[in-house]
Design an enzyme around this catalytic site. Structure first.
Site, PDB file in Angstrom:
ATOM      1  N   LYS A   1       0.842  -1.201   0.000  1.00 46.71           N
ATOM      2  CA  LYS A   1       0.000   0.000   0.000  1.00 46.71           C
ATOM      3  C   LYS A   1       0.876   1.249   0.000  1.00 46.71           C
ATOM      4  CE  LYS A   1      -3.982   1.825   2.619  1.00 46.71           C
ATOM      5  NZ  LYS A   1      -4.789   1.652   3.829  1.00 46.71           N
TER       6      LYS A   1
ATOM      7  N   SER B   1      -9.558   1.676   3.204  1.00 46.66           N
ATOM      8  CA  SER B   1      -8.761   2.437   2.267  1.00 46.66           C
ATOM      9  C   SER B   1      -7.728   1.571   1.527  1.00 46.66           C
ATOM     10  CB  SER B   1      -8.034   3.575   2.991  1.00 46.66           C
ATOM     11  OG  SER B   1      -7.285   3.053   4.072  1.00 46.66           O
TER      12      SER B   1
ATOM     13  N   SER C   1      -9.656  -0.558   7.521  1.00 48.31           N
ATOM     14  CA  SER C   1      -9.166  -0.385   6.153  1.00 48.31           C
ATOM     15  C   SER C   1      -8.468  -1.566   5.513  1.00 48.31           C
ATOM     16  CB  SER C   1      -8.228   0.830   6.093  1.00 48.31           C
ATOM     17  OG  SER C   1      -8.978   1.996   6.321  1.00 48.31           O
TER      18      SER C   1
END
Lengths: 479, 483
Positions: free
Chosen positions: A68, A143, A167
């Site tokens: 990420k 996210s 997330s």
């Protein structure tokens, strides 16, 4: 050609040992598939093809992961999904990445995320746009949407995400993969760009529980660069999936309608409860106390901490600077133009709840609510080994359907934020499909440092229902 | 201007940089004077993802200070974030201690005046902003993250002189404790002053915060200036307000920086990246056991053991270097001469305060590297004590040792100066004759009974000899000649 892209790492390793293709060649094919398919999926913002350290040593033996964009890697574009950091290159490795390197992992690319982690649907993105591999009109969850999509679409063997209020678990649920949020402090936060420090964790997404456990074993453990990392020793022994769940007491919320679940989520959950009983667990309804009312304190706390953590972005040392006459004007312009609307909304809210005159009413009350929640969990885990509940009140929703309605958007977090607030480990794993053919998931929450128990129990469930074989899954519909 | 009936009170806020090798939250060097931005890392630069980790090196010095200042040390203290934007603050929040500082209360006396402390806490320093000749602000982050102890007093001081005196005492203590080198020039010690009203005429609140005080002298002058300015304003019926003012050392006045009503809201909250700092009773006990001798106790001991008066003791204890020099010399002289240290003290005192301090230009920190070390001085003083040499010879010997490039043996010097004794005799003869021949009128007067003129003759010879001759020898030589 038989595709291996749906395989877990441990299955691929077994295949290789059995005379199958080498991991290196599997990586090559996966990398080229990623480049071909990413334009229509949007899971990656950058391909980095970082070969880690030389050789393919255990335990991750040359498998490539997706990272990420808020987890620092030396020389990587750690942009956090923000215009502000669009051209920022991290000069150092996060502890997580350096441990993965030492464990033989390669790195394929940087994944799409909601800006600075603020979002539940990966629609608050300015760099890249990710869609759900099951149905491209749907959200991949946020996210860590890019990370979840990459694993689900067979474009990476595992992925790292961050979980502050759900997330990692939520996108894992939307994309039908396994997502682990560890105990706060179990995995070093050194190099994870801070959103809400007391809530942030690095989480792991994988195709099954065994893979997630392997990556967890590499990452977890005390780190000198993170003063909040737990000193507790790590049990390094392999994960053993039990034959049944006998001897385990699993609780679930007594008042099902307090969770405000969609109908089919509710039905699936009841099936899961039954399944757990069939597997031999002692399953009992429990009083949740204030656990399901964690939304408001979570929102106050995450905004407050984010406001402070994002103070450093002023364009002076790094990041996008819009130069004006004075320092103050430069600061204002850089931040106003550099941050997206969701980030700005939270920064303003955060500043407000911490400000003199309001701190007592909002921030301190949220802290007290949090303490109370910790006590509620403590009481629960005196009676049960694990808590089972759905990962979210609904399955994947359509892109755009909740953008105009922040409250509706936040409602998807209600079942993930409690474990975040309490700093407890939580695991989301797929259990079945809804009417639309989209994944349902179950969430296990356990006491601090019980990751092994969560993964073992989920591993048995997973083995039993064989979700990996579901034909509607994107990994069985590879181009 | 009629004398004011108002009582002004002064409080000080001191930032002392701890003498550690590394910064407070990272392992960068804590070192002044290096090329800009060379002692930095992701942590003190506040790069995305970096985390502060407390450097345990700061704990002992901080505790030692708190114990020496008689503070109460709670078991738990906490770090906080102070949020504001400034170019020299990398994260745009400072990690400090707000609600639960390291230490509370305490005091340090200045003579009879007890100056109470409010608190002592730990925090990181910011970097430095410098105005370039290009009209741009240049930022050097070497200083960002260096460890500071903030010491806040109650407003127990009354004027500039007291403030200066107390600061001197504090700096002395910090140096004795070896926790801070106390140099304002290199920024190891910084001080802001708060001036306000107290006593029976206390008006609710307004304080003037004074900044840009770059020396102890500036503190004294600025505080007195401000007291006078406030006094005049109040006499003219002007309402005061809380202000922050800067001292202008060139114009010798304070100017308004900002009005306190507009003060920022720092939105303090506990630092989530750092655990609570725990101080156990054993930690405090260990600090107490290892506490070095403090100035006050050393002064008493010197006075008692070395036969010097309290004022001299205070002088010798003003620095560790001077005190050590004095003490070594006394002990060496006592050992060499077999006399009691209380007898040796006053003699050593005289010579150290005289020629030795002259030789280092009053700079105590030059004593350890001076050519004339305590043991050598003691050798010279022993000759004096035993009557083998006189005072003037002593001065000469000291000068010779100071001028020598290498270690000299006193005995050798004395031998070589034996011939000097003969020269002295000849000089004495010559000068006595010169004076007596030149003052024949006065010689007549002396012989006629004006015996007081002997002193005059002695004085004349002494003057001509430029201090090379011993007064007693001159007197006896003249007497011989006159009679």
């Amino acid at each position: 050609m038989t595709s291996f892209r749906h395989m877990s790492m441990h299955a691929a390793r077994a295949k290789q040992a059995d005379g199958g293709p080498s991991i290196a060649s599997m990586n090559e094919e996966m990398a080229s598939a990623a480049r071909n398919e990413n334009p229509s999926l949007g899971a990656f913002t950058h391909f980095i093809e970082d070969r880690g350290s030389a050789g393919a040593q255990p335990p991750l033996a040359g498998f490539s992961g997706a990272i990420k964009a808020n987890i620092a890697g030396k020389g990587w574009p750690t942009h956090c999904g923000s215009l502000f950091l669009k051209d920022y290159i991290s000069p150092y490795d996060s502890t997580a990445v350096s441990r993965l390197r030492a464990a033989g992992s390669h790195f394929l690319g940087i994944t799409t995320m909601d800006e600075f982690g603020m979002g539940s649907s990966c629609e608050h993105t300015v760099l890249g746009q990710v869609v759900n591999p099951w149905d491209k009109s749907l959200s991949a969850g946020g996210s860590s949407g890019g990370s979840a999509a990459a694993v689900a679409a067979g474009l990476a063997w595992y992925a790292l995400g961050s979980d502050t209020g759900g997330s990692v678990r939520l996108p894992a649920h939307f994309c039908g993969v396994v997502g682990l949020k560890p105990t706060w402090g179990r995995i070093s936060r050194n190099g994870l760009v801070a959103f809400a420090s007391s809530l942030d964790t690095i989480g792991i997404l994988g195709r099954d529980t065994l893979d997630v456990f392997e990556v967890f074993s590499v990452l977890a453990g005390h780190d000198l660069y993170d003063a909040t990392s737990l000193p507790d020793p790590l049990d390094q022994s392999p994960l053993e999936i039990p034959k049944n769940l006998q001897g385990q007491t699993i609780g679930f919320p007594r008042q099902l309608d307090s969770m405000k679940l969609d109908d089919d989520v509710s039905q699936e959950f009841e099936k899961c409860i039954q399944q757990l009983k069939d597997l031999g667990a002692r399953v009992q309804p429990v009083a949740m106390g204030g656990i399901l009312d964690a939304g408001a304190p979570y929102h106050v706390l995450n905004c407050a901490e984010a406001a402070s953590n994002l103070h450093r972005f002023d364009g002076s040392l790094y990041g996008r600077r819009i130069t004006k006459e004075s320092y103050l004007e430069t600061l204002e312009q850089s931040r106003t133009k550099g941050f997206g609307p969701e980030v700005k909304r939270r920064l303003l809210l955060g500043a407000h709840v911490l400000s003199g005159g309001y701190q007592k009413q909002y921030y301190l009350r949220a802290c007290a609510a949090r303490q109370s929640l910790v006590q509620d969990f403590h009481k629960l885990f005196a009676k049960i080994d694990l808590l089972a509940l759905p990962t979210a009140p609904s399955t994947a929703f359509s892109l755009g359907s909740r953008l105009e309605d922040p409250l509706a958007m936040h409602s998807v977090d209600t079942l993930t934020v409690p474990a975040s607030l309490a700093g407890l480990p939580a695991l989301s794993f797929p259990t079945g499909l809804d009417r639309r053919g989209l994944p349902h998931s179950l969430q296990f929450i356990g006491p601090a440092c019980s990751e092994r128990l969560l993964l073992q129990s989920a591993g048995l469930y997973e083995k039993h229902i064989g979700f990996r074989d579901v034909k509607e899954a994107p990994w069985h519909r590879l181009p | 201007m009629a004398p004011s009936s108002l009582i002004f009170s002064v409080g000080l806020e001191i930032h002392a940089r701890l003498k550690t090798t590394q910064k407070i939250f990272c392992s960068c060097a804590n070192h002044y004077g290096d090329a800009p931005n060379t002692n930095t890392c992701p942590v003190c630069l506040g790069l995305p993802g970096s985390l502060p980790v407390l450097n345990s090196e700061i704990i002992l010095p901080a505790l030692r200070t708190a114990v020496a200042l008689n503070c109460e040390i709670p078991r738990l203290s906490e770090f906080s974030r102070k949020n504001y934007f400034y170019p020299d603050l990398p994260r745009n929040y400072q990690i400090t201690q707000y609600q639960r500082p390291l230490a509370l209360g305490g005091h340090l006396d200045l003579g009879d005046l007890r100056v109470r402390l409010q608190r002592i806490h730990l925090e990181e320093d910011a970097g430095r902003s410098l105005r370039g000749s290009d009209k741009m602000t240049h930022v050097d982050l070497n200083r960002a993250g260096t460890p500071l102890m903030e010491i806040v007093t109650e407003p127990d001081l009354q004027d500039g002189q007291q403030a200066r005196g107390w600061l001197t005492r504090l700096r002395q203590l910090l140096r004795y404790l070896d926790v801070c080198d106390g140099n304002m020039e290199t920024g190891s010690l910084r001080c802001d002053a708060n001036v306000g009203l107290s006593g029976p005429h206390k008006l609710a609140g307004p304080w003037i915060e004074l900044k840009n005080l770059n020396s102890f002298k500036a503190v004294a002058v600025a505080v007195d200036f401000e007291i006078k300015r406030l006094d005049e304003m109040l006499a003219n019926g002007v309402t005061l307000r809380r202000e922050t003012r800067a001292w202008d050392p060139r114009k010798k006045e304070t100017t308004l920086l900002r009005v306190k009503e507009e003060a920022s809201d720092y939105r303090y909250y506990p630092e989530p990246d750092l655990p609570l700092l725990i101080t156990e009773p054993e930690d405090i006990q260990a600090v107490i056991s290892a506490m070095p001798e403090l100035p006050h106790d050393r002064e008493k001991r010197f006075s008692r053991s070395y036969g010097i008066n309290p004022a001299e003791a205070v002088t010798f204890c003003r620095s560790l270097a001077l005190g050590s020099y004095f003490e070594s010399c006394v002990q060496s002289l006592a050992h060499q001469s077999g006399n009691d240290p209380t007898d040796c003290g006053p003699l050593v005192a005289k010579w150290v305060l005289g020629q030795v301090l002259e030789a280092v230009g009053g700079k105590d920190d030059l004593l350890p590297t001076l050519n004339l070390q305590p043991k050598k001085l003691a050798e010279i003083l022993k000759l004096l004590v035993s009557g083998k040499i006189h005072r003037t010879r002593g001065r000469l010997l000291i000068q010779q040792v100071l001028n020598a490039n290498e270690d000299v043996c006193i005995a050798d010097l004395c031998l070589s100066s034996k011939s000097n004794d003969d020269e002295d005799e000849r000089l004495l003869e010559e000068l006595c004759l010169r004076v007596l021949v030149g003052e024949s009128t006065k010689v007549e007067a002396y012989k006629n009974g004006k015996v007081g003129l002997l002193n005059y003759f002695v004085g004349q010879v002494m003057m001509l000899s430029k201090g090379l001759l011993e007064a007693e020898k001159v007197r006896s030589a003249l007497l011989k000649k006159l009679n």
